[in-house]
Scaffold this motif. Structure first.
Motif, mmCIF file in Angstrom:
data_model
loop_
_atom_site.group_PDB
_atom_site.id
_atom_site.type_symbol
_atom_site.label_atom_id
_atom_site.label_comp_id
_atom_site.label_asym_id
_atom_site.label_seq_id
_atom_site.Cartn_x
_atom_site.Cartn_y
_atom_site.Cartn_z
ATOM 1 N N UNK A 399 0.810 -1.236 0.000
ATOM 2 C CA UNK A 399 0.000 0.000 0.000
ATOM 3 C C UNK A 399 0.835 1.274 0.000
ATOM 4 N N UNK A 400 2.077 1.221 0.498
ATOM 5 C CA UNK A 400 2.880 2.437 0.636
ATOM 6 C C UNK A 400 3.914 2.602 -0.473
ATOM 7 N N UNK A 401 4.169 1.536 -1.250
ATOM 8 C CA UNK A 401 5.198 1.604 -2.284
ATOM 9 C C UNK A 401 4.606 1.141 -3.616
ATOM 10 N N UNK A 402 3.843 2.008 -4.264
ATOM 11 C CA UNK A 402 3.274 1.615 -5.573
ATOM 12 C C UNK A 402 4.371 1.449 -6.619
ATOM 13 N N UNK A 403 3.980 0.834 -7.742
ATOM 14 C CA UNK A 403 4.962 0.491 -8.767
ATOM 15 C C UNK A 403 5.608 1.725 -9.393
ATOM 16 N N UNK A 404 4.815 2.746 -9.750
ATOM 17 C CA UNK A 404 5.320 3.987 -10.348
ATOM 18 C C UNK A 404 6.193 3.735 -11.584
ATOM 19 N N UNK A 405 5.733 2.867 -12.427
ATOM 20 C CA UNK A 405 6.432 2.634 -13.687
ATOM 21 C C UNK A 405 7.712 1.848 -13.574
ATOM 22 N N UNK A 406 7.935 1.155 -12.438
ATOM 23 C CA UNK A 406 9.188 0.422 -12.275
ATOM 24 C C UNK A 406 9.257 -0.820 -13.147
ATOM 25 N N UNK A 407 8.103 -1.323 -13.620
ATOM 26 C CA UNK A 407 8.129 -2.520 -14.462
ATOM 27 C C UNK A 407 7.822 -2.202 -15.915
ATOM 28 N N UNK A 408 7.775 -0.943 -16.272
ATOM 29 C CA UNK A 408 7.573 -0.598 -17.682
ATOM 30 C C UNK A 408 8.778 -1.071 -18.495
ATOM 31 N N UNK A 409 8.514 -1.857 -19.494
ATOM 32 C CA UNK A 409 9.591 -2.405 -20.308
ATOM 33 C C UNK A 409 10.210 -3.674 -19.770
ATOM 34 N N UNK A 410 9.758 -4.170 -18.606
ATOM 35 C CA UNK A 410 10.334 -5.402 -18.066
ATOM 36 C C UNK A 410 9.991 -6.599 -18.951
ATOM 37 N N UNK A 411 8.769 -6.639 -19.487
ATOM 38 C CA UNK A 411 8.386 -7.752 -20.359
ATOM 39 C C UNK A 411 9.222 -7.751 -21.634
ATOM 40 N N UNK A 412 9.479 -6.583 -22.201
ATOM 41 C CA UNK A 412 10.305 -6.514 -23.406
ATOM 42 C C UNK A 412 11.737 -6.965 -23.110
ATOM 43 N N UNK A 413 12.252 -6.546 -21.968
ATOM 44 C CA UNK A 413 13.623 -6.928 -21.614
ATOM 45 C C UNK A 413 13.753 -8.438 -21.469
ATOM 46 N N UNK A 414 12.857 -9.058 -20.729
ATOM 47 C CA UNK A 414 12.978 -10.501 -20.505
ATOM 48 C C UNK A 414 12.615 -11.297 -21.758
ATOM 49 N N UNK A 415 11.742 -10.763 -22.617
ATOM 50 C CA UNK A 415 11.460 -11.450 -23.883
ATOM 51 C C UNK A 415 12.702 -11.483 -24.762
ATOM 52 N N UNK A 416 13.491 -10.408 -24.745
ATOM 53 C CA UNK A 416 14.758 -10.418 -25.485
ATOM 54 C C UNK A 416 15.798 -11.288 -24.792
ATOM 55 N N UNK A 417 15.802 -11.250 -23.468
ATOM 56 C CA UNK A 417 16.860 -11.936 -22.703
ATOM 57 C C UNK A 417 16.747 -13.455 -22.809
#
Length: 771
Positions: A399-417
């Motif tokens: 509840x106190x630490x929302x994502x705030x865009x921290x996973x934007x692009x994570x799917x693209x990175x791991x799909x390439x990796x």
């Protein structure tokens, strides 16, 4: 590892391909139209080799290696003291030496992982196979069995079926230490029964159900530490002795937490943050005096340590409520890189990627230091090759630490990796939980296209890494994303992959349903190659077992409670030291006695079945090699209790009419079809409509239109009055022993290929009198 330069597009994602062997099947993964399964040729099947104790320790794919528990709640495994656990370690070692399996239970944060690691280090000489350390976090029962096989056998790219797995693991005798086991109930008992000569030491979640009454496991409660041990642990991790106020605060925390070690690891982190605040006060005071000076000399103690203690008293200690749930306060005192990693872990459901991914995901260059800081604060632990948040931290921080865009692009990175050629399957297996966390986070955020892209790239990679539990989850999440985006072609691909997965895990009903769905979709889309691939898989399933392995070999072994055996004694009791003549002589004597006892027992059983007057071994018609190629142990039809049957002792039944002097041996057809069993009596046979199990009937005159049966000359008893085998006393018709099933040669109708006499020819051992 950074991302590739240039614009990232779908074409840049390379699907990982390869082959693996699953039981008797060869699985080709990563083809454009979907994976395929076909029977594996014998010359391509792996030959697993047992890893000996002298070879380097090898953990499973994606396993934690030698570190089972947390790598650092302080600075490292050796820096964290294990206090007040000597009695538990000695008790567990004694149970493991007896071959018993133990389940560690206790509250979250009670130190089960640290105790597992300590026992594993001390149990290296208890079993011939040593200690095998596995990680059970997010692993299914089948995944754990595969990890145990991979840790004890050299066979890369091979996943045995349940029958092969039971055969290989039956010869493993080791101490198996598994942390965070998720299967419970019958699945857990099946896991233990698959390796009967291993002693298991596992830890489970606090809310696990109780063990059944016939379980092989026994529970061992991991309680909290004593008050003195908790105070010593806090002082050790705080880096200094505790003052009176801090000791009183720690004692209050000990009463509230019941001595859970994790609470005092976090309490020590709170004290270190308090020391940082005190250091800031000391530095501010020195700067104020040095820069602006003082009108008069300040009234303070000349000793800096005493002055620091005085300033520490001005900083209040956390309340008991804050100490009971310190995750939010601890997170506020972290450095910026550590906070960024913590925010990413909260967004991924508690899973922290390894350090090489952090620069590409959140632009943190010192990922190792950030993860180390989280572990020191008691907010993260290392398990299974990566870090995850500790128990309760995710619920408090979300509840106190929302994502705030921290996973934007994570799917693209791991799909390439996952498709990069420099990434090994072991690295993919270690990041399997992180990949699933990215899929779940993007699904929650509504980014279905990103889920679809990552699932298509990660599915074949997880299959080749033999992380099949994660493979199935990725395929199910990808199928859901394909339906949400309306991509019928991707939906057909995921149905096809799920069908291949079901074939590999021996679920034919599910495989047929998935493949038929894929075939329907691809036929509607006009994809002939994809439809042909699904059709080949369906033909393989519908081949009535001619190509797939037999069902009895794929069925899991029955769950039973194995006999508890001492690992150091019973399974290896015939093992002798080289050069010891006495041990070898005793082994030979014991083996000879066992063979002699089996021979005597077999002779006694044979005589009791055959009877004192029957010598079937001397009759050529009783040979087990009947020439048909069928095993000699086929069930023989039992005579039905008809009033005309001849008793087994060779005498005529009182109710049966007198038999004639001629006999007509006629083979009776059994209900199974091609195999024939000759009649057990030498008297006239019945008609075709009578029961085929009768052994003797009365003679009947030939009916009109029916040819008369050939007549064989009577068999005379040998001289001496002893009677031949199967002969009758008095004037009754002699009966021959029941011959085994024979197959006549085309060139010699009266002789079987094995040399024994057939029912249509005179016996070669008895004299024949011309009629």
């Amino acid at each position: 590892m950074g991302q590739p330069s240039g614009e990232f597009r779908q074409e840049a994602v390379r699907t990982r391909g390869g082959e693996l062997v699953s039981g008797a099947l060869l699985v080709t993964v990563g083809t454009p139209d979907g994976s395929e399964v076909r029977p594996c040729p014998d010359e391509w099947r792996p030959r697993p080799r047992r890893i000996g104790r002298t070879e380097p320790a090898r953990g499973p794919v994606g396993g934690p290696g030698r570190a089972v528990g947390p790598l650092a709640l302080g600075a490292g495994p050796a820096d964290l003291p294990l206090l007040d656990r000597e009695a538990d370690i000695a008790h567990l070692l004694g149970l493991l030496a007896e071959g018993r399996s133990i389940r560690l239970v206790g509250q979250a944060g009670s130190g089960r992982s640290a105790l597992l690691s300590a026992v594993a280090e001390a149990a290296g000489d208890l079993a011939p196979g040593g200690v095998v350390q596995l990680c059970g976090h997010r692993r299914t029962g089948d995944d754990l069995l595969q990890d145990l096989f991979a840790a004890t056998h050299q066979a890369p790219g091979f996943r045995p079926d349940p029958g092969q797995l039971a055969e290989h693991l039956a010869r493993v005798g080791a101490i198996v230490v598994v942390d965070e086991v998720e299967p419970v109930g019958a699945k857990l008992e099946h896991l233990l029964a698959a390796a009967p000569d291993c002693a298991f030491l596992i830890s489970v979640a606090p809310d696990s159900p109780p063990l059944p009454a016939d379980s092989r496991l026994r529970d061992h409660l991991v309680a909290g530490l004593s008050r003195s041990a908790c105070l010593a642990l806090t002082a050790r991790l705080a880096g200094r002795p505790l003052d009176a106020a801090e000791k009183a605060w720690a004692v209050d925390l000990w009463f509230e937490s019941e001595g859970l070690p994790l609470r005092f690891v976090q309490a020590a982190a709170l004290l270190r943050q308090r020391d940082v605040a005190v250091d800031a006060l000391v530095a501010a005071e020195e700067d104020r005096l040095g820069v602006f000076g003082a009108v008069e000399e300040p009234d303070r103690h000349p000793d800096p340590a005493v002055r620091e203690s005085e300033l520490r008293g001005t900083v209040p200690l956390p309340s008991v409520a804050e100490s009971a749930s310190p995750a939010v306060r601890l997170a506020e005192g972290l450095s910026e890189p550590a906070q960024a990693v913590l925010r990413l872990a909260v967004a991924l459901g508690g899973e922290c990627p390894t350090a090489p991914h952090l620069p590409a995901l959140i632009d943190v260059g010192q990922g190792e230091s950030a993860l180390h800081e989280l572990a020191d604060a008691g907010l993260a632990v290392s398990i299974g090759g990566h870090h995850r948040l500790t128990a309760g931290a995710l619920d408090l921080l979300a509840p106190h630490w929302p994502a705030r865009g921290s996973i934007d692009g994570a799917a693209q990175h791991f799909a390439w990796w996952v498709g990069h050629s420099s990434v090994s399957t072991e690295q993919i297996a270690a990041e399997a939980e992180v990949v699933i966390g990215v899929l779940l986070a993007d699904r929650t955020a509504g980014r279905h296209a990103a889920v679809l892209r990552l699932a298509r790239a990660a599915g074949p990679a997880l299959a080749l890494a033999l992380r099949w539990g994660a493979w199935e989850r990725a395929l199910l999440l990808g199928l859901e994303a394909a339906r949400n985006t309306g991509s019928r072609a991707d939906e057909a691909w995921f149905h096809h992959e799920l069908g291949v997965y079901a074939i590999c895990v021996r679920e034919p009903g599910r495989a047929v349903a998935e493949l038929e769905s894929a075939l329907t979709l691809r036929a509607a889309l006009g994809e002939p190659r994809g439809a042909a691939g699904a059709r080949r898989m369906l033909d393989l399933l519908r081949a009535d077992g001619r190509q797939l392995p037999a069902t009895e070999s794929t069925a899991p072994p029955p769950v039973r409670r194995p006999v508890i055996r001492a690992i150091a004694q019973v399974p290896w009791r015939f093992k002798t030291t080289p050069g010891t003549a006495g041990g070898t002589r005793r082994t030979v004597i014991a083996a000879s006695a066992a063979v002699l006892a089996l021979g005597v027992l077999g002779t006694a059983v044979g005589l009791s079945v055959a009877g004192p007057d029957e010598h079937r071994g001397s009759d050529p018609r009783s040979s087990t090699d009947d020439g048909t190629g069928l095993p000699a142990s086929l069930p023989t039809p039992r005579p039905s209790p008809s009033p005309t049957a001849t008793p087994s002792d060779g005498t005529q039944s009182p109710e049966a009419p007198p038999a004639q002097d001629t006999a007509e041996p006629e083979a009776s057809e059994s209900s199974s079809g091609p195999s024939r069993s000759p009649s057990a009596s030498g008297s006239a046979s019945k008609k075709a409509g009578k029961s085929p199990t009768a052994t003797a009937t009365t003679s009947q005159p030939p009916s009109p239109g029916r040819p008369e049966s050939p007549v064989l000359p009577p068999v005379q008893p040998p001289p001496g009055g002893g009677g031949s085998a199967g002969g009758q006393s008095g004037g009754s018709t002699p009966t021959a022993p029941a011959p085994t099933t024979t197959s006549a040669s085309p060139s010699e109708p009266g002789v079987s290929p094995s040399g024994s006499a057939t029912p249509g020819s005179p016996s070669p051992t008895a004299p024949v009198t011309p009629s």
